[in-house]
Design a protein around this motif. Structure first.
Motif, PDB file in Angstrom:
ATOM      1  N   ARG A  91       4.260  33.393  32.877  1.00 16.94           N
ATOM      2  CA  ARG A  91       4.397  34.843  32.839  1.00 16.94           C
ATOM      3  C   ARG A  91       5.228  35.288  31.642  1.00 16.94           C
ATOM      4  NH1 ARG A  91       6.853  37.674  37.182  1.00 16.94           N
ATOM      5  NH2 ARG A  91       8.147  35.823  37.532  1.00 16.94           N
ATOM      6  N   ALA A  92       6.269  34.534  31.368  1.00 16.42           N
ATOM      7  CA  ALA A  92       7.125  34.882  30.226  1.00 16.42           C
ATOM      8  C   ALA A  92       6.341  34.762  28.927  1.00 16.42           C
ATOM      9  CB  ALA A  92       8.350  33.981  30.197  1.00 16.42           C
ATOM     10  N   GLU A  93       5.448  33.817  28.917  1.00 20.89           N
ATOM     11  CA  GLU A  93       4.674  33.533  27.703  1.00 20.89           C
ATOM     12  C   GLU A  93       3.887  34.748  27.242  1.00 20.89           C
ATOM     13  OE1 GLU A  93       2.723  29.757  27.922  1.00 20.89           O
ATOM     14  OE2 GLU A  93       1.237  30.326  26.408  1.00 20.89           O
ATOM     15  N   GLU A  94       3.392  35.511  28.203  1.00 21.25           N
ATOM     16  CA  GLU A  94       2.619  36.701  27.832  1.00 21.25           C
ATOM     17  C   GLU A  94       3.461  37.643  26.981  1.00 21.25           C
ATOM     18  OE1 GLU A  94       1.167  38.396  31.433  1.00 21.25           O
ATOM     19  OE2 GLU A  94       0.217  36.516  32.078  1.00 21.25           O
ATOM     20  N   HIS A  95       4.696  37.806  27.388  1.00 21.02           N
ATOM     21  CA  HIS A  95       5.569  38.708  26.635  1.00 21.02           C
ATOM     22  C   HIS A  95       5.927  38.102  25.278  1.00 21.02           C
ATOM     23  CE1 HIS A  95       6.139  41.591  29.858  1.00 21.02           C
ATOM     24  NE2 HIS A  95       6.225  40.571  30.698  1.00 21.02           N
ATOM     25  N   LEU A  96       6.186  36.816  25.285  1.00 21.75           N
ATOM     26  CA  LEU A  96       6.489  36.160  24.019  1.00 21.75           C
ATOM     27  C   LEU A  96       5.329  36.350  23.056  1.00 21.75           C
ATOM     28  CD1 LEU A  96       8.137  32.786  25.121  1.00 21.75           C
ATOM     29  CD2 LEU A  96       9.235  34.881  24.309  1.00 21.75           C
ATOM     30  N   SER A  97       4.140  36.226  23.592  1.00 18.43           N
ATOM     31  CA  SER A  97       2.950  36.343  22.756  1.00 18.43           C
ATOM     32  C   SER A  97       2.875  37.706  22.079  1.00 18.43           C
ATOM     33  CB  SER A  97       1.717  36.117  23.624  1.00 18.43           C
ATOM     34  OG  SER A  97       0.550  36.282  22.849  1.00 18.43           O
ATOM     35  N   GLN A  98       3.165  38.733  22.849  1.00 16.11           N
ATOM     36  CA  GLN A  98       3.142  40.070  22.273  1.00 16.11           C
ATOM     37  C   GLN A  98       4.208  40.222  21.202  1.00 16.11           C
ATOM     38  OE1 GLN A  98       2.538  43.525  24.924  1.00 16.11           O
ATOM     39  NE2 GLN A  98       2.507  42.040  26.593  1.00 16.11           N
TER      40      GLN A  98
ATOM     41  N   VAL B  84      11.502  47.792   7.259  1.00 17.07           N
ATOM     42  CA  VAL B  84      10.301  47.548   8.059  1.00 17.07           C
ATOM     43  C   VAL B  84      10.502  46.357   8.976  1.00 17.07           C
ATOM     44  CG1 VAL B  84       7.911  46.796   7.961  1.00 17.07           C
ATOM     45  CG2 VAL B  84       8.713  48.598   6.429  1.00 17.07           C
ATOM     46  N   ARG B  85      11.112  45.342   8.407  1.00 15.94           N
ATOM     47  CA  ARG B  85      11.337  44.139   9.210  1.00 15.94           C
ATOM     48  C   ARG B  85      12.266  44.415  10.382  1.00 15.94           C
ATOM     49  NH1 ARG B  85      13.871  40.738   6.079  1.00 15.94           N
ATOM     50  NH2 ARG B  85      14.657  39.816   7.997  1.00 15.94           N
ATOM     51  N   GLU B  86      13.307  45.181  10.122  1.00 17.00           N
ATOM     52  CA  GLU B  86      14.241  45.491  11.203  1.00 17.00           C
ATOM     53  C   GLU B  86      13.564  46.298  12.308  1.00 17.00           C
ATOM     54  OE1 GLU B  86      17.841  47.282   9.938  1.00 17.00           O
ATOM     55  OE2 GLU B  86      18.382  45.622   8.599  1.00 17.00           O
ATOM     56  N   GLU B  87      12.753  47.238  11.884  1.00 15.58           N
ATOM     57  CA  GLU B  87      12.033  48.055  12.861  1.00 15.58           C
ATOM     58  C   GLU B  87      11.104  47.168  13.696  1.00 15.58           C
ATOM     59  OE1 GLU B  87      12.253  50.936  13.954  1.00 15.58           O
ATOM     60  OE2 GLU B  87      10.413  50.956  15.152  1.00 15.58           O
ATOM     61  N   THR B  88      10.401  46.289  12.998  1.00 11.05           N
ATOM     62  CA  THR B  88       9.510  45.372  13.704  1.00 11.05           C
ATOM     63  C   THR B  88      10.286  44.509  14.680  1.00 11.05           C
ATOM     64  OG1 THR B  88       8.116  45.279  11.747  1.00 11.05           O
ATOM     65  CG2 THR B  88       7.804  43.563  13.405  1.00 11.05           C
ATOM     66  N   LEU B  89      11.407  44.022  14.220  1.00  5.87           N
ATOM     67  CA  LEU B  89      12.229  43.166  15.070  1.00  5.87           C
ATOM     68  C   LEU B  89      12.650  43.921  16.332  1.00  5.87           C
ATOM     69  CD1 LEU B  89      13.551  40.476  15.440  1.00  5.87           C
ATOM     70  CD2 LEU B  89      15.528  41.283  14.148  1.00  5.87           C
ATOM     71  N   ARG B  90      12.993  45.183  16.133  1.00  7.13           N
ATOM     72  CA  ARG B  90      13.416  45.996  17.270  1.00  7.13           C
ATOM     73  C   ARG B  90      12.301  46.090  18.308  1.00  7.13           C
ATOM     74  NH1 ARG B  90      12.912  50.244  19.452  1.00  7.13           N
ATOM     75  NH2 ARG B  90      11.397  51.089  17.992  1.00  7.13           N
ATOM     76  N   ARG B  91      11.071  46.289  17.789  1.00  6.13           N
ATOM     77  CA  ARG B  91       9.961  46.401  18.724  1.00  6.13           C
ATOM     78  C   ARG B  91       9.689  45.079  19.414  1.00  6.13           C
ATOM     79  NH1 ARG B  91       4.763  47.988  16.927  1.00  6.13           N
ATOM     80  NH2 ARG B  91       5.267  47.010  14.942  1.00  6.13           N
ATOM     81  N   ALA B  92       9.765  44.015  18.636  1.00  7.83           N
ATOM     82  CA  ALA B  92       9.514  42.687  19.218  1.00  7.83           C
ATOM     83  C   ALA B  92      10.580  42.361  20.256  1.00  7.83           C
ATOM     84  CB  ALA B  92       9.488  41.631  18.118  1.00  7.83           C
ATOM     85  N   GLU B  93      11.772  42.844  19.985  1.00  5.24           N
ATOM     86  CA  GLU B  93      12.901  42.534  20.860  1.00  5.24           C
ATOM     87  C   GLU B  93      12.655  43.003  22.287  1.00  5.24           C
ATOM     88  OE1 GLU B  93      16.607  43.488  19.007  1.00  5.24           O
ATOM     89  OE2 GLU B  93      17.660  43.597  20.929  1.00  5.24           O
ATOM     90  N   GLU B  94      11.973  44.137  22.432  1.00  3.90           N
ATOM     91  CA  GLU B  94      11.705  44.641  23.770  1.00  3.90           C
ATOM     92  C   GLU B  94      10.914  43.621  24.587  1.00  3.90           C
ATOM     93  OE1 GLU B  94       9.770  48.363  23.288  1.00  3.90           O
ATOM     94  OE2 GLU B  94      11.389  49.188  22.031  1.00  3.90           O
ATOM     95  N   HIS B  95       9.923  43.036  23.935  1.00  2.00           N
ATOM     96  CA  HIS B  95       9.105  42.042  24.635  1.00  2.00           C
ATOM     97  C   HIS B  95       9.911  40.774  24.911  1.00  2.00           C
ATOM     98  CE1 HIS B  95       5.392  44.307  24.347  1.00  2.00           C
ATOM     99  NE2 HIS B  95       5.725  44.623  23.114  1.00  2.00           N
ATOM    100  N   LEU B  96      10.685  40.374  23.937  1.00  2.00           N
ATOM    101  CA  LEU B  96      11.515  39.194  24.145  1.00  2.00           C
ATOM    102  C   LEU B  96      12.426  39.412  25.346  1.00  2.00           C
ATOM    103  CD1 LEU B  96      12.589  38.172  20.529  1.00  2.00           C
ATOM    104  CD2 LEU B  96      10.811  37.199  21.971  1.00  2.00           C
ATOM    105  N   SER B  97      12.965  40.617  25.419  1.00  2.00           N
ATOM    106  CA  SER B  97      13.882  40.937  26.505  1.00  2.00           C
ATOM    107  C   SER B  97      13.222  40.761  27.863  1.00  2.00           C
ATOM    108  CB  SER B  97      14.374  42.369  26.328  1.00  2.00           C
ATOM    109  OG  SER B  97      15.214  42.720  27.405  1.00  2.00           O
ATOM    110  N   GLN B  98      11.996  41.232  27.958  1.00  2.00           N
ATOM    111  CA  GLN B  98      11.277  41.090  29.230  1.00  2.00           C
ATOM    112  C   GLN B  98      11.020  39.622  29.547  1.00  2.00           C
ATOM    113  OE1 GLN B  98       8.030  43.882  30.139  1.00  2.00           O
ATOM    114  NE2 GLN B  98       8.458  44.793  28.156  1.00  2.00           N
ATOM    115  N   ALA B  99      10.656  38.892  28.520  1.00  2.00           N
ATOM    116  CA  ALA B  99      10.402  37.461  28.717  1.00  2.00           C
ATOM    117  C   ALA B  99      11.660  36.782  29.238  1.00  2.00           C
ATOM    118  CB  ALA B  99       9.941  36.831  27.410  1.00  2.00           C
TER     119      ALA B  99
END
Lengths: 127, 127
Positions: A91-98, B84-99
């Motif tokens: 389940r975590a992998e899905e989020h990592l993937s995004q 741009v990279r920082e902004e991208t990182l911020r967006r990616a971070e949300e998903h990482l957080s959920q994971a």
DNA sequence: CATACTGTATATACTTGACATATACAGTAA
DNA sequence: TTACTGTATATGTCAAGTATATACAGTATG
């Protein structure tokens, strides 16, 4: 059965049940092999529909916490931590993937992702 | 302006525009400071509403790709890759957080997450 | 078999969020 | 004034998520 439902919290009922049941099982308050309250009983206690308790139990089964036997009941599964972990990882992998997809199109490196991941994992916030 | 819209692909119109514009900018086909087609013009060309082109452009601005000046137009932002990279990182971070949240409640370790992340990042599939 | 439990399946209602829109508004410039 | 630019509001449509009632099917026991 000590399950508490809050209607004014945003999190869906079935999810509240699932989480709390997980907690009970992981903390050993529901022992291996022990029967969970029947869907109907729990539904009656919480004054909700059977379908909702069913949904909660389905999720628990999908994640390997319980086994459910039609006509008999739902029971705490043998503590197969490895399996639970794998399911969680999936389940975590899905989020990592995004996260990865976003990262790659924006020039964010793998190391940055890992760094961020470490920060997040270290934090103590749970909600 | 060579933007192509597919109505039968599931991905929303505004997103298709955003992605393709990003591509044009990152590949340098739209130079720094250059004006983008006006929202109205693009809307007319694509036979869609102005609001939709606006939404696409808003996203581009939020991510730092363009700057938009009311009454004048939208322009490719100075190539501030860092931003741009920082902004991208911020967006990616949300998903990482959920994971991470999922992982912690299921006994998945940090190293496992990192390992998975590396695998995902290495893969070459983009869609 | 009859009863009283278990879980299951189907069809339905409600709500919310995402997506796209038309239309009216406001700034800029020749 | 005219003709562009972007903006704001209020509306419509649709799919997904959440929860439900009700009818169905398996299990066990007197």
């Amino acid at each position: 059965m000590d399950i508490l439902i809050s209607n004014s919290g945003g999190t869906p009922i079935y999810d509240q049940i699932t989480r709390q049941m997980k907690g009970l099982i992981l903390r050993g308050e529901l022992a291996e092999g022990e029967a969970l309250p029947s869907m109907r009983l729990l539904a009656k206690e919480l004054r909700i529909s059977v379908i909702t308790t069913k949904r909660a139990y389905e999720e628990l089964e999908r994640e390997g916490f319980i086994t459910t036997v039609p006509g008999k009941g739902c029971f705490v599964a043998p503590r197969n931590l490895e399996l639970v972990r794998e399911e969680t990882l999936r389940r975590a992998e899905e989020h990592l993937s995004q996260a990865v997809e976003i990262a790659r199109t924006g020039g964010v490196t793998l190391s940055e992702l890992i760094e961020t991941l470490q920060l997040l994992y270290g934090e103590d916030e749970h909600e």
